[in-house]
Design an enzyme around this catalytic site. Structure first.
Site, mmCIF file in Angstrom:
data_model
loop_
_atom_site.group_PDB
_atom_site.id
_atom_site.type_symbol
_atom_site.label_atom_id
_atom_site.label_comp_id
_atom_site.label_asym_id
_atom_site.label_seq_id
_atom_site.Cartn_x
_atom_site.Cartn_y
_atom_site.Cartn_z
ATOM 1 N N CYS A 214 -12.220 17.850 46.812
ATOM 2 C CA CYS A 214 -11.993 16.875 47.876
ATOM 3 C C CYS A 214 -10.567 16.351 47.733
ATOM 4 O O CYS A 214 -9.793 16.874 46.925
ATOM 5 C CB CYS A 214 -13.034 15.752 47.858
ATOM 6 N N CYS B 92 -10.418 18.408 52.362
ATOM 7 C CA CYS B 92 -9.055 18.668 51.874
ATOM 8 C C CYS B 92 -8.268 19.553 52.827
ATOM 9 O O CYS B 92 -7.077 19.780 52.620
ATOM 10 C CB CYS B 92 -9.066 19.257 50.466
ATOM 11 N N CYS C 87 -6.263 23.180 50.505
ATOM 12 C CA CYS C 87 -7.049 23.983 49.569
ATOM 13 C C CYS C 87 -6.551 25.425 49.616
ATOM 14 O O CYS C 87 -6.445 26.010 50.692
ATOM 15 C CB CYS C 87 -8.530 23.948 49.942
#
Length: 127
Positions: free
Chosen positions: A8, A82, A86
């Site tokens: 996250c 995110c 990511c």
């Protein structure tokens, strides 16, 4: 044995709860880690309290940064808010969970997020 990575934004709430709940549900059959794209300084106090209610102590955990190495070690990468930060690693299974960030939320809302994560984790472990 599979390895799950929960990611996250700050690694201070959703991903920390996910890792802990996954480890409990997997009961040694699988492993897990968590990280954040912009790690915070500590796990959110409401998250620590909500998890303590289940007998899980997150008070000593420290948020850590997501690295490409962490993602490469995982069999499945579960992302939570995110976005494009990511890393995408070809051949990895990616799952995105749309969960509210528990930062600054009342404890009853954090509990609801925790319980939603617990349900999702049980499904993931069974797969």
């Amino acid at each position: 044995m599979a390895h799950a990575l929960f990611v996250c934004l700050h690694n201070a709430g959703r991903s920390q709860m996910s890792q802990a709940l996954f480890e409990r549900a997997a009961d040694g059959r699988h492993t897990a880690a968590s990280a954040g794209t912009q790690p915070g300084e500590r796990v959110h106090p409401q998250v620590v309290e909500a998890m303590r209610e289940l007998g899980i102590d997150l008070s000593g955990r420290v948020p850590r940064a997501l690295t490409r190495d962490l993602a490469e070690e995982a069999d499945v990468v579960v992302t939570m808010g995110c976005g494009d930060e990511c890393p995408y690693i070809p051949g990895k299974r990616y799952v995105d969970w749309d969960l509210a960030d528990p930062a600054g939320r009342p404890l009853d809302e954090v509990r609801a997020t925790r319980d939603d994560i617990a349900r999702r984790v049980r499904e993931l472990v069974s797969q």
